[in-house]
Enzyme design. Structure first.
Site, mmCIF file in Angstrom:
data_model
loop_
_atom_site.group_PDB
_atom_site.id
_atom_site.type_symbol
_atom_site.label_atom_id
_atom_site.label_comp_id
_atom_site.label_asym_id
_atom_site.label_seq_id
_atom_site.Cartn_x
_atom_site.Cartn_y
_atom_site.Cartn_z
ATOM 1 N N GLY A 13 0.942 -1.349 -0.009
ATOM 2 C CA GLY A 13 0.093 0.090 0.026
ATOM 3 C C GLY A 13 0.870 1.147 0.108
ATOM 4 N N ASN A 15 2.021 2.891 -2.644
ATOM 5 C CA ASN A 15 1.431 3.712 -3.588
ATOM 6 C C ASN A 15 -0.181 4.274 -3.366
ATOM 7 O OD1 ASN A 15 2.804 4.027 -6.486
ATOM 8 N ND2 ASN A 15 3.220 1.889 -5.791
ATOM 9 N N ARG A 66 -14.256 -14.485 -11.840
ATOM 10 C CA ARG A 66 -13.871 -13.303 -11.910
ATOM 11 C C ARG A 66 -14.882 -12.121 -11.832
ATOM 12 N NH1 ARG A 66 -8.828 -12.002 -13.013
ATOM 13 N NH2 ARG A 66 -8.261 -14.157 -13.870
ATOM 14 N N ARG A 92 -4.943 -8.670 -9.383
ATOM 15 C CA ARG A 92 -6.051 -9.490 -10.269
ATOM 16 C C ARG A 92 -6.213 -8.781 -11.225
ATOM 17 N NH1 ARG A 92 -9.457 -12.877 -7.941
ATOM 18 N NH2 ARG A 92 -11.293 -11.826 -9.226
ATOM 19 N N ASN A 108 -3.451 2.229 -13.784
ATOM 20 C CA ASN A 108 -2.456 1.295 -12.986
ATOM 21 C C ASN A 108 -1.323 1.797 -12.908
ATOM 22 O OD1 ASN A 108 -1.575 -1.110 -11.585
ATOM 23 N ND2 ASN A 108 -0.815 -1.980 -13.596
ATOM 24 N N HIS A 110 2.813 0.440 -12.897
ATOM 25 C CA HIS A 110 3.787 -0.812 -12.948
ATOM 26 C C HIS A 110 5.090 -0.362 -12.930
ATOM 27 C CE1 HIS A 110 4.443 -4.712 -14.354
ATOM 28 N NE2 HIS A 110 5.367 -4.266 -15.028
HETATM 29 C C1 GRF Z 1 4.416 -1.517 -7.025
HETATM 30 O O1 GRF Z 1 5.857 -1.761 -7.360
HETATM 31 C C2 GRF Z 1 3.597 -1.227 -8.167
HETATM 32 O O2 GRF Z 1 4.297 -0.680 -9.344
HETATM 33 C C3 GRF Z 1 3.084 -2.450 -8.415
HETATM 34 O O3 GRF Z 1 3.093 -3.355 -7.083
HETATM 35 C C4 GRF Z 1 3.785 -2.830 -6.409
HETATM 36 C C5 GRF Z 1 2.762 -2.336 -5.158
HETATM 37 O O4 GRF Z 1 3.389 -1.686 -4.149
HETATM 38 N N1 GRF Z 1 1.861 -2.772 -9.327
HETATM 39 P P1 GRF Z 1 2.861 -0.943 -2.982
HETATM 40 O O5 GRF Z 1 1.608 -1.825 -2.556
HETATM 41 O O6 GRF Z 1 1.986 0.191 -3.787
HETATM 42 O O7 GRF Z 1 3.636 -0.585 -1.868
#
Ligand code: GRF
Length: 205
Positions: A13, A15, A66, A92, A108, A110
């Site tokens: 969490g 981000n 799903r 997911r 999203n 990544h």
């Molecule tokens: C991050 O590296 C994001 O890019 C990827 O999963 C990770 C999640 O990290 N999709 P966090 O849970 O936000 O700390």
């Protein structure tokens, strides 16, 4: 009116927390995280949200088909009057139902320069491939894994002495920065989409 963001996560969490901080600090103006949903019991991201007094829902996905699962998540987001959905370490794939339901309103983050290294352990994939630059990508979400039009990217140089951990840490700092920027841009509506390209609203006029 305050814009309402929903965050879907499965783990740490960080981000989510960066977005919550950015809303609180006005870097994402007139917006708040209205709901955090996790598909996993015990996701640390849920504890972080609770500590901030942000509403949370844990909706376990185990054993559910799903779309059946996604309908439950969509109902929770609707109930919270969420306008923009941010995936933040959400492990997911989304059903066509969910993608259509929040069409053009799902983002999203990544940890690679997509389309290189989609999927799990992107930072390890990048190191093992031997690239000299990696980074992170914020993109709109469709039904495919780590696909969808790219909103923002940030590049990070790979150092000779990097491990998965050190590279991931430098990429993560950039993730937090560009996710905030991308959310602000999308909420402002200061972009337009031409094919797969997300362009500044003013470009090409
Ligand atoms: C991050 O590296 C994001 O890019 C990827 O999963 C990770 C999640 O990290 N999709 P966090 O849970 O936000 O700390």
């Amino acid at each position: 009116m305050t814009r309402r963001i929903g965050v879907l996560l499965s783990g740490r969490g960080s981000n989510f927390e960066a977005l919550a901080e950015s809303c609180a600090a006005g870097r994402i103006p007139d917006a708040e995280i209205a709901l955090v949903v996790s598909n996993r019991e015990g996701a640390p991201g849920i504890d972080r949200a609770r500590a901030r007094g942000i509403p949370t829902r844990v909706i376990p996905s185990k054993g559910l088909e799903r779309e059946t699962y996604d309908r439950q998540v969509a109902a929770a987001l609707d109930e919270a009057r969420v306008e923009l959905v941010c995936l933040a370490g959400y492990m997911r794939l989304l059903s066509p139902f969910f993608v259509a339901r929040f069409s053009g309103r799902i983002l999203n983050i990544h940890p690679s320069l997509l389309p290189a290294f989609p999927g799990l352990e992107a930072q390890r994939q990048a190191l093992e491939h031997g690239v000299k630059w990696s980074g992170c990508t914020v993109h709109f979400v469709d039904e495919n894994l780590d696909a969808g039009p790219i909103i923002l990217q940030a590049a990070v140089a790979v150092r000779d002495d990097d491990t998965v951990e050190t590279l991931s840490a430098r990429i993560l700092a950039e993730e937090h920065r560009i996710y905030t920027e991308a959310v602000r841009m999308v909420l402002e509506g200061s972009y337009r989409i031409a094919g797969r390209r997300v362009l500044s609203a003013a470009a090409g006029r």
